[in-house]
Write a protein that holds these residues in place. Structure first.
Motif, PDB file in Angstrom:
ATOM      1  N   GLY A 140       0.786  -1.217   0.000  1.00 31.47           N
ATOM      2  CA  GLY A 140       0.000   0.000   0.000  1.00 31.47           C
ATOM      3  C   GLY A 140       0.823   1.274   0.000  1.00 31.47           C
ATOM      4  N   GLN A 141       2.119   1.157   0.331  1.00 32.10           N
ATOM      5  CA  GLN A 141       2.975   2.342   0.344  1.00 32.10           C
ATOM      6  C   GLN A 141       3.228   2.855  -1.067  1.00 32.10           C
ATOM      7  OE1 GLN A 141       7.004   1.643   1.745  1.00 32.10           O
ATOM      8  NE2 GLN A 141       7.178   3.717   2.550  1.00 32.10           N
ATOM      9  N   LEU A 142       3.333   1.917  -2.003  1.00 28.79           N
ATOM     10  CA  LEU A 142       3.521   2.259  -3.406  1.00 28.79           C
ATOM     11  C   LEU A 142       2.371   1.690  -4.221  1.00 28.79           C
ATOM     12  CD1 LEU A 142       7.279   1.224  -3.764  1.00 28.79           C
ATOM     13  CD2 LEU A 142       6.386   3.513  -3.289  1.00 28.79           C
ATOM     14  N   PRO A 143       1.739   2.471  -5.045  1.00 31.57           N
ATOM     15  CA  PRO A 143       0.704   1.906  -5.913  1.00 31.57           C
ATOM     16  C   PRO A 143       1.351   1.138  -7.053  1.00 31.57           C
ATOM     17  CG  PRO A 143       1.012   4.246  -6.388  1.00 31.57           C
ATOM     18  CD  PRO A 143       1.893   3.930  -5.225  1.00 31.57           C
ATOM     19  N   PRO A 144       0.869  -0.027  -7.437  1.00 30.27           N
ATOM     20  CA  PRO A 144      -0.205  -0.831  -6.846  1.00 30.27           C
ATOM     21  C   PRO A 144       0.360  -1.996  -6.036  1.00 30.27           C
ATOM     22  CG  PRO A 144       0.226  -1.537  -9.081  1.00 30.27           C
ATOM     23  CD  PRO A 144       1.303  -0.551  -8.742  1.00 30.27           C
ATOM     24  N   LEU A 145       1.259  -1.741  -5.105  1.00 26.60           N
ATOM     25  CA  LEU A 145       1.922  -2.780  -4.317  1.00 26.60           C
ATOM     26  C   LEU A 145       0.945  -3.371  -3.306  1.00 26.60           C
ATOM     27  CD1 LEU A 145       4.675  -4.147  -3.812  1.00 26.60           C
ATOM     28  CD2 LEU A 145       5.117  -2.382  -2.081  1.00 26.60           C
ATOM     29  N   ILE A 146       0.664  -4.686  -3.409  1.00 20.24           N
ATOM     30  CA  ILE A 146      -0.313  -5.325  -2.521  1.00 20.24           C
ATOM     31  C   ILE A 146       0.352  -6.223  -1.486  1.00 20.24           C
ATOM     32  CG2 ILE A 146      -2.179  -5.211  -4.216  1.00 20.24           C
ATOM     33  CD1 ILE A 146      -1.647  -8.139  -4.876  1.00 20.24           C
ATOM     34  N   ASP A 147       1.643  -6.507  -1.645  1.00 19.01           N
ATOM     35  CA  ASP A 147       2.386  -7.306  -0.665  1.00 19.01           C
ATOM     36  C   ASP A 147       3.670  -6.576  -0.296  1.00 19.01           C
ATOM     37  OD1 ASP A 147       0.691  -9.702  -0.666  1.00 19.01           O
ATOM     38  OD2 ASP A 147       1.430 -10.012  -2.706  1.00 19.01           O
ATOM     39  N   ASP A 148       4.145  -6.805   0.931  1.00 20.17           N
ATOM     40  CA  ASP A 148       5.429  -6.223   1.329  1.00 20.17           C
ATOM     41  C   ASP A 148       6.521  -6.655   0.354  1.00 20.17           C
ATOM     42  OD1 ASP A 148       4.133  -5.151   3.471  1.00 20.17           O
ATOM     43  OD2 ASP A 148       5.054  -6.447   4.982  1.00 20.17           O
ATOM     44  N   LEU A 149       7.399  -5.726   0.016  1.00 20.31           N
ATOM     45  CA  LEU A 149       8.457  -5.994  -0.964  1.00 20.31           C
ATOM     46  C   LEU A 149       9.824  -5.699  -0.350  1.00 20.31           C
ATOM     47  CD1 LEU A 149       9.194  -6.603  -4.006  1.00 20.31           C
ATOM     48  CD2 LEU A 149       9.194  -4.105  -4.305  1.00 20.31           C
ATOM     49  N   PRO A 150      10.677  -6.709  -0.139  1.00 26.97           N
ATOM     50  CA  PRO A 150      12.048  -6.437   0.316  1.00 26.97           C
ATOM     51  C   PRO A 150      12.817  -5.694  -0.776  1.00 26.97           C
ATOM     52  CG  PRO A 150      11.455  -8.748   0.658  1.00 26.97           C
ATOM     53  CD  PRO A 150      10.424  -8.154  -0.251  1.00 26.97           C
ATOM     54  N   ALA A 151      13.378  -4.564  -0.427  1.00 26.39           N
ATOM     55  CA  ALA A 151      14.086  -3.726  -1.397  1.00 26.39           C
ATOM     56  C   ALA A 151      15.412  -3.277  -0.791  1.00 26.39           C
ATOM     57  CB  ALA A 151      13.222  -2.527  -1.773  1.00 26.39           C
ATOM     58  N   LEU A 152      16.169  -2.500  -1.527  1.00 25.39           N
ATOM     59  CA  LEU A 152      17.406  -1.931  -1.015  1.00 25.39           C
ATOM     60  C   LEU A 152      17.125  -0.553  -0.421  1.00 25.39           C
ATOM     61  CD1 LEU A 152      19.828  -2.898  -3.931  1.00 25.39           C
ATOM     62  CD2 LEU A 152      19.838  -3.831  -1.609  1.00 25.39           C
ATOM     63  N   ASP A 153      17.702  -0.299   0.727  1.00 23.47           N
ATOM     64  CA  ASP A 153      17.485   0.973   1.406  1.00 23.47           C
ATOM     65  C   ASP A 153      18.043   2.119   0.564  1.00 23.47           C
ATOM     66  OD1 ASP A 153      16.717   2.725   3.400  1.00 23.47           O
ATOM     67  OD2 ASP A 153      18.588   2.523   4.510  1.00 23.47           O
ATOM     68  N   CYS A 154      17.239   3.153   0.416  1.00 19.81           N
ATOM     69  CA  CYS A 154      17.673   4.325  -0.359  1.00 19.81           C
ATOM     70  C   CYS A 154      17.307   5.595   0.416  1.00 19.81           C
ATOM     71  CB  CYS A 154      17.007   4.310  -1.736  1.00 19.81           C
ATOM     72  SG  CYS A 154      17.881   5.272  -2.996  1.00 19.81           S
ATOM     73  N   SER A 155      17.497   5.525   1.731  1.00 23.75           N
ATOM     74  CA  SER A 155      17.025   6.578   2.627  1.00 23.75           C
ATOM     75  C   SER A 155      18.105   7.616   2.944  1.00 23.75           C
ATOM     76  CB  SER A 155      16.546   5.957   3.942  1.00 23.75           C
ATOM     77  OG  SER A 155      15.492   5.050   3.745  1.00 23.75           O
ATOM     78  N   ASP A 156      17.636   8.769   3.356  1.00 27.90           N
ATOM     79  CA  ASP A 156      18.413   9.784   4.061  1.00 27.90           C
ATOM     80  C   ASP A 156      19.417  10.552   3.213  1.00 27.90           C
ATOM     81  OD1 ASP A 156      17.025   8.930   6.276  1.00 27.90           O
ATOM     82  OD2 ASP A 156      18.663   7.704   7.062  1.00 27.90           O
ATOM     83  N   PHE A 157      19.455  11.871   3.476  1.00 25.75           N
ATOM     84  CA  PHE A 157      20.481  12.759   2.951  1.00 25.75           C
ATOM     85  C   PHE A 157      21.535  12.923   4.045  1.00 25.75           C
ATOM     86  CE2 PHE A 157      16.557  14.053   0.845  1.00 25.75           C
ATOM     87  CZ  PHE A 157      16.939  14.114  -0.487  1.00 25.75           C
ATOM     88  N   ALA A 158      22.774  12.625   3.745  1.00 21.48           N
ATOM     89  CA  ALA A 158      23.858  12.794   4.706  1.00 21.48           C
ATOM     90  C   ALA A 158      24.551  14.132   4.467  1.00 21.48           C
ATOM     91  CB  ALA A 158      24.865  11.657   4.581  1.00 21.48           C
ATOM     92  N   VAL A 159      24.795  14.865   5.538  1.00 21.79           N
ATOM     93  CA  VAL A 159      25.474  16.155   5.463  1.00 21.79           C
ATOM     94  C   VAL A 159      26.918  15.930   5.900  1.00 21.79           C
ATOM     95  CG1 VAL A 159      25.438  18.569   6.186  1.00 21.79           C
ATOM     96  CG2 VAL A 159      23.289  17.273   6.036  1.00 21.79           C
ATOM     97  N   LEU A 160      27.862  16.154   4.979  1.00 22.11           N
ATOM     98  CA  LEU A 160      29.260  15.790   5.186  1.00 22.11           C
ATOM     99  C   LEU A 160      30.175  17.011   5.185  1.00 22.11           C
ATOM    100  CD1 LEU A 160      29.532  12.712   2.765  1.00 22.11           C
ATOM    101  CD2 LEU A 160      28.716  12.767   5.140  1.00 22.11           C
ATOM    102  N   CYS A 161      31.371  16.803   5.729  1.00 26.57           N
ATOM    103  CA  CYS A 161      32.390  17.858   5.754  1.00 26.57           C
ATOM    104  C   CYS A 161      33.761  17.217   5.930  1.00 26.57           C
ATOM    105  CB  CYS A 161      32.110  18.848   6.892  1.00 26.57           C
ATOM    106  SG  CYS A 161      32.260  18.101   8.535  1.00 26.57           S
ATOM    107  N   ARG A 162      34.805  18.035   5.949  1.00 25.87           N
ATOM    108  CA  ARG A 162      36.143  17.575   6.283  1.00 25.87           C
ATOM    109  C   ARG A 162      36.415  17.809   7.773  1.00 25.87           C
ATOM    110  NH1 ARG A 162      36.776  20.813   2.063  1.00 25.87           N
ATOM    111  NH2 ARG A 162      37.689  22.393   3.428  1.00 25.87           N
ATOM    112  N   ALA A 163      37.504  17.255   8.258  1.00 24.75           N
ATOM    113  CA  ALA A 163      37.859  17.417   9.669  1.00 24.75           C
ATOM    114  C   ALA A 163      38.170  18.865  10.017  1.00 24.75           C
ATOM    115  CB  ALA A 163      39.055  16.524  10.008  1.00 24.75           C
ATOM    116  N   ASP A 164      38.619  19.667   9.024  1.00 27.15           N
ATOM    117  CA  ASP A 164      39.043  21.035   9.318  1.00 27.15           C
ATOM    118  C   ASP A 164      37.896  22.043   9.299  1.00 27.15           C
ATOM    119  OD1 ASP A 164      38.515  21.139   6.609  1.00 27.15           O
ATOM    120  OD2 ASP A 164      40.498  21.891   6.019  1.00 27.15           O
ATOM    121  N   LEU A 165      36.659  21.567   9.171  1.00 31.44           N
ATOM    122  CA  LEU A 165      35.535  22.506   9.235  1.00 31.44           C
ATOM    123  C   LEU A 165      35.515  23.183  10.606  1.00 31.44           C
ATOM    124  CD1 LEU A 165      32.962  23.455   7.612  1.00 31.44           C
ATOM    125  CD2 LEU A 165      31.676  21.888   9.073  1.00 31.44           C
ATOM    126  N   ASP A 166      35.288  24.474  10.626  1.00 33.07           N
ATOM    127  CA  ASP A 166      35.207  25.237  11.867  1.00 33.07           C
ATOM    128  C   ASP A 166      34.273  24.534  12.855  1.00 33.07           C
ATOM    129  OD1 ASP A 166      35.522  28.136  13.206  1.00 33.07           O
ATOM    130  OD2 ASP A 166      33.425  27.481  13.372  1.00 33.07           O
TER     131      ASP A 166
END
Length: 290
Positions: free
Chosen positions: A209-235
């Motif tokens: 039900g999360q995706l039309p027309p998905l009627i059964d749970d579907l194991p998929a690959l995680d494609c979540s989240d935006f990561a905010v990155l920097c270097r060690a020398d960031l203030d």
């Protein structure tokens, strides 16, 4: 550093996120602190910009890809400021009339199939994952034709492709896309899911039900989240302020998710999250004493 950032009610796409960072930080950071937020494609172009000094802060997705690359040693020297949670799954949607049952069937179908997805071009982390997963499933470059697009769902909707592999949550008009043609979601298969999990890229269930027309749970690959990155020398002050920006307005569980990063936290960000936990504990004690 001066002031605090107000966390917006909702986060949009990659470009909107970068705009929010730019507007908020430049309004509140001291004038003597200079930084650049990379405006690229949200993949390895962003991490390259950090390494070369072209950028001080970058936003990259999906987080699982960064976790895998960090384990490979490709991102050593980079740190995280937090993540912007956004749930997503890398799924395979095929024209239902093809009669396909699984991703592996792409290699053995009687007719040649065209797949719309992102290119594995050294920048797109979605493209990197898709082509790695296809190889694990036994589907080689000679088995199917590819049409590459950063937003490949439109190629499927137009009839230019028989299959689309992407994150539907990153496609605002996904319902309209699948309304154009009958869709069947294909399982990646245990070989793919277990192979990725063994390297730290865990599966994610796309619920019925999360995706039309998905009627059964579907194991998929995680494609979540935006990561905010920097270097060690960031203030350190800028790192702390950015982390507080990401977590402000979150409930404790949400704040914990923001700090659950694919790369080690920058010391300034780690300090900010520790302060938020301490503030929450003090607030709980104060409320309990009333």
């Amino acid at each position: 550093m001066t002031g605090e950032l107000e966390r917006p009610e909702g986060w949009g796409d990659l470009h909107q996120i970068r705009g929010l960072f730019d507007q908020g930080l430049r309004r509140l950071v001291s004038k003597d602190v200079r930084y650049t937020i990379r405006a690229g494609r949200g993949g390895l172009d962003e991490t390259a910009a950090l390494f070369t000094g072209e950028a001080d802060i970058a936003v990259v997705t999906p987080a699982a890809a960064l976790r895998l690359l960090y384990r490979f040693g490709d991102l050593k020297g980079l740190f995280a400021l937090g993540v912007i949670p956004r749930r997503g799954s890398l799924v395979v949607a095929a024209d239902a009339t093809l009669g396909l049952d699984a991703v592996a069937d792409l290699a053995t179908h009687s007719a040649r199939i065209t797949v719309a997805t992102c290119a594995d071009d050294g920048v797109s982390l979605v493209g990197f994952a898709v082509h790695r997963a296809l190889r694990m499933a036994g589907v080689g470059g000679g088995d199917v034709d590819f049409v590459y697009d950063e937003h490949p769902a439109a190629r499927y909707a137009s009839g230019a492709a028989d299959v689309v592999i992407h994150d539907p949550m990153a496609t605002p008009d996904w319902r309209a896309v699948v309304a154009e043609r009958q869709v069947r979601y294909l399982p990646w298969g245990d070989r793919v899911l277990h192979g990725f999990a063994a390297q730290g890229w865990l599966p994610r269930i796309a619920r019925a039900g999360q995706l039309p027309p998905l009627i059964d749970d579907l194991p998929a690959l995680d494609c979540s989240d935006f990561a905010v990155l920097c270097r060690a020398d960031l203030d350190e002050g800028l790192a702390r302020l950015t982390a507080r920006y990401l977590a402000r307005g979150c409930c404790p569980a949400e704040a914990a998710a923001v700090a659950r990063t694919p790369l080690p936290l920058h010391p300034g960000a780690a300090r900010a999250y520790a302060e938020l936990v301490a503030d929450e504990a003090v607030a709980d004690v104060s409320l309990g004493s009333r």
